[in-house]
Design an enzyme around this catalytic site. Sequence first.
Site, short mmCIF file in Angstrom:
data_model
loop_
_atom_site.label_atom_id
_atom_site.label_comp_id
_atom_site.label_asym_id
_atom_site.label_seq_id
_atom_site.Cartn_x
_atom_site.Cartn_y
_atom_site.Cartn_z
N ARG A 125 0.81 -1.24 0.00
CA ARG A 125 0.00 0.00 0.00
C ARG A 125 0.83 1.27 0.00
O ARG A 125 0.46 2.21 -0.70
CB ARG A 125 -1.08 -0.02 1.09
CG ARG A 125 -0.66 -0.22 2.47
CD ARG A 125 -1.50 -1.20 3.24
NE ARG A 125 -0.80 -2.47 3.18
CZ ARG A 125 -1.39 -3.63 3.24
NH1 ARG A 125 -2.67 -3.71 3.38
NH2 ARG A 125 -0.67 -4.72 3.17
N THR A 126 1.91 1.31 0.76
CA THR A 126 2.64 2.58 0.83
C THR A 126 3.21 2.95 -0.54
O THR A 126 3.03 4.06 -1.02
CB THR A 126 3.79 2.48 1.86
OG1 THR A 126 3.23 2.06 3.11
CG2 THR A 126 4.47 3.81 2.06
N LYS A 177 23.94 -5.34 -6.67
CA LYS A 177 25.29 -5.62 -7.22
C LYS A 177 26.37 -5.06 -6.30
O LYS A 177 27.53 -4.98 -6.68
CB LYS A 177 25.43 -4.98 -8.60
CG LYS A 177 24.45 -5.49 -9.64
CD LYS A 177 24.75 -4.81 -10.97
CE LYS A 177 23.70 -5.11 -12.01
NZ LYS A 177 23.85 -4.25 -13.20
N ARG A 231 12.03 3.86 1.47
CA ARG A 231 11.84 2.88 2.55
C ARG A 231 13.11 2.05 2.64
O ARG A 231 13.64 1.59 1.61
CB ARG A 231 10.65 1.98 2.25
CG ARG A 231 10.57 0.80 3.21
CD ARG A 231 9.29 0.05 3.08
NE ARG A 231 8.16 0.79 3.64
CZ ARG A 231 6.96 0.27 3.86
NH1 ARG A 231 6.72 -0.99 3.55
NH2 ARG A 231 5.99 0.99 4.39
N HIS A 251 7.52 6.04 10.52
CA HIS A 251 6.75 5.90 9.29
C HIS A 251 5.72 7.04 9.33
O HIS A 251 4.53 6.82 9.55
CB HIS A 251 6.07 4.53 9.29
CG HIS A 251 5.46 4.12 7.99
ND1 HIS A 251 5.36 4.97 6.90
CD2 HIS A 251 4.89 2.94 7.60
CE1 HIS A 251 4.76 4.32 5.91
NE2 HIS A 251 4.48 3.10 6.31
C1 NCD Z 1 3.70 -0.96 8.01
C2 NCD Z 1 5.18 -0.83 7.76
O1 NCD Z 1 5.69 -1.18 6.72
O2 NCD Z 1 5.82 -0.29 8.65
N1 NCD Z 1 2.94 -1.21 6.90
C3 NCD Z 1 2.53 -0.19 6.10
O3 NCD Z 1 3.29 0.67 5.71
N2 NCD Z 1 1.23 -0.15 5.78
C4 NCD Z 1 3.41 -1.88 9.11
C5 NCD Z 1 3.87 -3.30 9.00
O4 NCD Z 1 4.68 -3.66 8.16
O5 NCD Z 1 3.40 -4.06 9.84
#
Ligand code: NCD
Length: 310
Positions: free
Chosen positions: A55-56, A83, A105, A133
């Site tokens: 989703r993100t 690499k 990320r 986050h």
């Molecule tokens: C979260 C994450 O990646 O920190 N998920 C997200 O971004 N919707 C939470 C998770 O991974 O549990």
Amino acid sequence: MTRHLLSIDDLSVDDMTTVFDTAAEMHDVQRREVKKLPALRGRTVINLFFEDSTRTRSSFEIAGKWLSADTVNITGKGSSASKGESLRDTVRTICAMGVDALVMRHSASGAALQVSQWVDAVVINAGDGTHEHPTQALLDAYTLRQRLGSLEGRHVVMVGDLTHSRVFRSNVKSLTRLGARLTVVAPPTLMPSGIGAWSKEAGFETSYDLDAVLPDADAVMMLRVQRERMAGGFFPSAREYAVGYGLTRDRLATLGADAPILHPGPMNRGLEIAADAADAAQSVVLDQVSAGVAVRMSLLYHLLAGGDVS
Ligand code: NCD
């Protein structure tokens, strides 16, 4: 407004309110047949994801596209990072192409801050290790405000793998600043060390007893058990975790019928959340996903274009 978004600490309460107000306008775009605004025409947004995401990443991509930015996705696995290229070389290479924003990320806490010191682009933290986050916390607060109105004095209960959760760390900051009363619940083995002093300073409660706090909750946020970040056993068995800390069918019955149930996803059904709770009428899990696009549109707009929306 801040230049980069690395942490909730980068935003004042006024900034957060501005982000929510613009997100509400962006949410209307989502309901249109033609979902396109010209605000970021000619801007380039790179999504650089070294950890898995559904989703993100896709909501950042959709948010950028609906604002007419050019968006490019790069994942750790398919990039030259596999690499042996260093993170510094990877981000400097990408930014040498002329990039306006880098959404990233990474599994290392602090990676986004580090990268913001290496590049000229605006850096947005989409999750750095177990640190923060911020966009998730903003979409969570936006969803809660949709359901509850002002969060002032409302009791939010956050439950689960707090030790490994960056969502938890960002939410503590945003929810306490927005005036919510917060109780965080976890088994002793998944309660972060040092939380006693931290909770006193930040003004939130901790508990090991979900059944004691649930009936008093105005909203409950279940967090995923992050097995990929665990080395060794943090609880005896999945069943034992579900019995002690899962939002089971029995516990659902003790929760107020109007109290929204949140989960950032991905959900482990049957572990931290039973199917009955995930699919309950009061579950707002998919509202969170929908809000995610609107909130990220709002953030991209404010960080890249600024000014008022017209
Ligand atoms: C979260 C994450 O990646 O920190 N998920 C997200 O971004 N919707 C939470 C998770 O991974 O549990």
